[in-house]
Design a protein around this motif. Structure first.
Motif, PDB file in Angstrom:
ATOM      1  N   TYR A 285       0.264   5.825   7.558  1.00 12.56           N
ATOM      2  CA  TYR A 285      -0.872   5.124   6.991  1.00 12.56           C
ATOM      3  C   TYR A 285      -0.507   4.060   5.959  1.00 12.56           C
ATOM      4  O   TYR A 285      -1.355   3.230   5.613  1.00 12.56           O
ATOM      5  N   ASP A 286       0.712   4.086   5.445  1.00 17.79           N
ATOM      6  CA  ASP A 286       1.083   3.113   4.425  1.00 17.79           C
ATOM      7  C   ASP A 286       1.990   2.009   4.957  1.00 17.79           C
ATOM      8  O   ASP A 286       2.243   1.026   4.267  1.00 17.79           O
ATOM      9  N   ALA A 363      -8.260   4.128  16.551  1.00 18.15           N
ATOM     10  CA  ALA A 363      -9.503   4.670  15.993  1.00 18.15           C
ATOM     11  C   ALA A 363      -9.237   5.915  15.149  1.00 18.15           C
ATOM     12  O   ALA A 363      -9.727   6.029  14.014  1.00 18.15           O
ATOM     13  N   VAL A 364      -8.454   6.862  15.676  1.00 26.19           N
ATOM     14  CA  VAL A 364      -8.243   8.101  14.913  1.00 26.19           C
ATOM     15  C   VAL A 364      -7.296   7.875  13.743  1.00 26.19           C
ATOM     16  O   VAL A 364      -7.381   8.587  12.736  1.00 26.19           O
ATOM     17  N   ARG A 365      -6.423   6.887  13.840  1.00 20.52           N
ATOM     18  CA  ARG A 365      -5.536   6.601  12.708  1.00 20.52           C
ATOM     19  C   ARG A 365      -6.363   6.202  11.486  1.00 20.52           C
ATOM     20  O   ARG A 365      -6.093   6.650  10.363  1.00 20.52           O
ATOM     21  N   LEU A 366      -7.379   5.386  11.681  1.00 23.15           N
ATOM     22  CA  LEU A 366      -8.261   5.008  10.579  1.00 23.15           C
ATOM     23  C   LEU A 366      -9.017   6.217  10.030  1.00 23.15           C
ATOM     24  O   LEU A 366      -9.183   6.385   8.821  1.00 23.15           O
ATOM     25  N   ARG A 367      -9.464   7.067  10.937  1.00 24.26           N
ATOM     26  CA  ARG A 367     -10.212   8.255  10.528  1.00 24.26           C
ATOM     27  C   ARG A 367      -9.337   9.195   9.723  1.00 24.26           C
ATOM     28  O   ARG A 367      -9.757   9.708   8.681  1.00 24.26           O
ATOM     29  N   TYR A 368      -8.113   9.423  10.171  1.00 25.47           N
ATOM     30  CA  TYR A 368      -7.213  10.337   9.462  1.00 25.47           C
ATOM     31  C   TYR A 368      -6.808   9.776   8.101  1.00 25.47           C
ATOM     32  O   TYR A 368      -6.692  10.519   7.125  1.00 25.47           O
ATOM     33  N   ARG A 369      -6.601   8.477   8.048  1.00 24.67           N
ATOM     34  CA  ARG A 369      -6.225   7.881   6.757  1.00 24.67           C
ATOM     35  C   ARG A 369      -7.346   8.064   5.743  1.00 24.67           C
ATOM     36  O   ARG A 369      -7.101   8.444   4.584  1.00 24.67           O
ATOM     37  N   ARG A 371      -9.681  10.338   5.763  1.00 22.31           N
ATOM     38  CA  ARG A 371      -9.831  11.762   5.453  1.00 22.31           C
ATOM     39  C   ARG A 371      -8.728  12.231   4.514  1.00 22.31           C
ATOM     40  O   ARG A 371      -8.969  13.031   3.602  1.00 22.31           O
ATOM     41  N   ARG A 372      -7.512  11.753   4.735  1.00 22.56           N
ATOM     42  CA  ARG A 372      -6.408  12.131   3.847  1.00 22.56           C
ATOM     43  C   ARG A 372      -6.674  11.644   2.426  1.00 22.56           C
ATOM     44  O   ARG A 372      -6.467  12.379   1.458  1.00 22.56           O
ATOM     45  N   ASP A 373      -7.140  10.397   2.302  1.00 22.12           N
ATOM     46  CA  ASP A 373      -7.444   9.862   0.971  1.00 22.12           C
ATOM     47  C   ASP A 373      -8.515  10.698   0.278  1.00 22.12           C
ATOM     48  O   ASP A 373      -8.423  10.981  -0.929  1.00 22.12           O
ATOM     49  N   GLY A 394       0.857  11.586   9.342  1.00 23.06           N
ATOM     50  CA  GLY A 394       0.610  12.843  10.019  1.00 23.06           C
ATOM     51  C   GLY A 394      -0.772  13.413   9.788  1.00 23.06           C
ATOM     52  O   GLY A 394      -1.723  12.702   9.470  1.00 23.06           O
ATOM     53  N   LEU A 395      -0.857  14.737   9.923  1.00 27.75           N
ATOM     54  CA  LEU A 395      -2.137  15.434   9.849  1.00 27.75           C
ATOM     55  C   LEU A 395      -2.133  16.542   8.807  1.00 27.75           C
ATOM     56  O   LEU A 395      -2.980  17.426   8.833  1.00 27.75           O
ATOM     57  N   HIS A 396      -1.162  16.514   7.868  1.00 26.77           N
ATOM     58  CA  HIS A 396      -1.100  17.555   6.855  1.00 26.77           C
ATOM     59  C   HIS A 396      -0.411  17.028   5.606  1.00 26.77           C
ATOM     60  O   HIS A 396       0.207  15.960   5.623  1.00 26.77           O
TER      61      HIS A 396
END
Length: 460
Positions: A285-286, A363-369, A371-373, A394-396
């Protein structure tokens, strides 16, 4: 030898209200099951036919027919003037397994790692891909699946890995399998066939990876991980190692450039094999994710991947890219290796080839970023004395609790409140230096982030 068990409730034990069919056949089936399950052990005397008929509310003829059938099959023994007795006993391996346990209730808030957002699965586009495949594939494709996977998907995966992961992959070197764990197991069998006895594994690491190594008959050698990734200098005399260089699981570190170079040098020096698990590298994400180690040394690195983290583990499709020199050993060690459904393989090939996979990942990369924030911010607000580590990928992430927190007890208390947590200790061969949780946010709904963290804070 047991006496006649006249105290049994035969009308309850022998339930004849099952599926349609002749009643004497249903009675024979109920008796047969009771014998097979050990409910009626060998030597047990069955009631006289007249008495059992009275207990069951059926004709005596029905009972004598059932008894006669089971005598002919060897389950019962009938002697003139004596009771009909059970004459067969199941061996330990023939006993039926106990009934499956009732599935655990779905938690209100699932913070376990390793699962993508199942709500985001592209149902319509996947259905379109399946429909196109089923209407256009020739009838010959419905035969026995090709060994190693369908050539179409092997070619598409090779091109994707070259384009997106910087891998050195030719279709002939790609093998399609059910997932990373299965692929690691197969390659470990080839290692064992070549005389390798031990495989180094990152500590901490995904438990199924260690199980896959052990299942092939190899010794698991834990190797510590620090802020720069796996300690290559501690690989010792091993000739194979399993690593997650793009995003170490579960610490979230990225293998530093110097360590990558050292890992490649080690593999060349010992003529060894690096098993690279590229499990969630698409989610950084960065910055852009780092390329694979396999691209640096394709002769000494086996690359593993799947759609379990990007689409869904339910599809059961993964792949691995082997060095050509390992192909013969691999095939000899896995002569009957199965492949996923050809229809699903071709659907995935079409999905990737037509751009659907790339669109889904964006699409999911934006969603995960996002959510992580939100998760990091909520943790900072509700648990200011804790700290999070792991790169933005990642996802964790790792939540370090500090102090003398009993994480095992915390996980159990949380489960009772509908919050699923995973202790870092579950992934280590030795206890962690400080208490920490591995928090997954892939399958956590956006509106559940704040209440989940608030509940965690209240438990602490």
């Amino acid at each position: 030898m047991p006496e006649s068990q006249t105290n049994l409730s035969w009308d309850v034990l022998l339930d004849l209200s099952g599926p349609a069919g002749a009643r004497h056949e249903r009675l024979a089936g109920a008796l047969r099951s009771a014998v097979r399950d050990g409910v009626l052990p060998v030597g047990t005397a069955l009631p006289p036919s007249r008495k059992l008929a009275t207990d069951l509310g059926c004709s005596r003829w029905l009972v004598t027919q059932a008894y006669g059938q089971l005598v002919a099959e060897g389950y019962l023994e009938a002697r003139t003037g004596a009771a009909t007795r059970v004459s067969w006993s199941p061996g330990r391996d023939e006993r039926r397994p106990p009934a499956a346990r009732v599935a655990a209730p779905v938690p209100r808030y699932d913070l376990a790692p390793g699962v993508p957002d199942l709500r985001a699965f592209p149902r319509r586009r996947w259905a379109d891909a399946l429909r196109d495949v089923l209407t256009t594939m020739p009838h010959t494709e419905f035969g026995v699946p090709p060994l190693g996977g369908h050539p179409r998907l092997r070619a598409v995966v090779a091109e994707y890995l070259r384009r997106c992961r910087g891998a050195s992959a030719a279709p002939r070197d790609v093998t399609i399998c059910a997932g990373v764990t299965e692929g690691v197991t197969r390659v470990c069998r080839a290692l064992a066939a070549r005389g390798v006895t031990a495989v180094a594994v990152e500590d901490p690491s995904w438990g199924r990876t260690r199980q896959a190594v052990a299942a092939a008959g190899l010794t698991v050698v834990p190797v510590p991980v620090d802020e720069d990734g796996v300690r290559v200098d501690l690989l010792g005399g091993t000739r194979a190692v399993v690593v997650t260089p793009a995003h170490q699981f579960p610490t979230g570190t990225v293998l530093a450039p110097a360590r990558r170079a050292a890992l490649v040098a080690w593999a060349r020096d010992v003529d060894g094999l690096v098993l690279e698990d590229d499990y969630d590298a698409e989610f950084r994400y960065d910055r852009r994710p780092v390329g694979t180690v396999q691209g640096m040394a394709p002769a000494h690195v086996a690359l593993f991947g799947s759609v379990s983290k990007t689409l869904s583990p339910a599809l059961g499709i993964g792949w691995h890219v082997l060095p050509p020199a390992w192909t013969e050993s691999y095939q000899a060690a896995n002569p009957a290796a199965a492949t996923p459904s050809v229809v699903d393989q071709l659907a995935l090939a079409a999905f990737i080839d037509q751009g659907g996979y790339d669109r889904h990942l964006r699409a999911v990369r934006l969603r995960y970023r996002s959510r992580r924030d939100a998760l990091v911010a909520a943790l900072a607000t509700h648990l200011p004395d804790s700290r999070t580590t792991g790169v933005a990928a990642g996802l964790h992430l790792l939540l370090h609790l500090g102090g003398a927190v009993d994480t095992g007890a915390l996980v159990r208390r949380a489960a009772a409140e509908g919050l699923r947590l995973v202790d870092l200790a579950a992934y280590r061969s030795t206890p962690p230096e400080e208490p920490a949780l591995v928090l997954g946010y892939g399958n956590l709904a956006d509106n559940a982030v704040l209440p989940a963290v608030a509940l965690l804070a209240s438990l602490l």
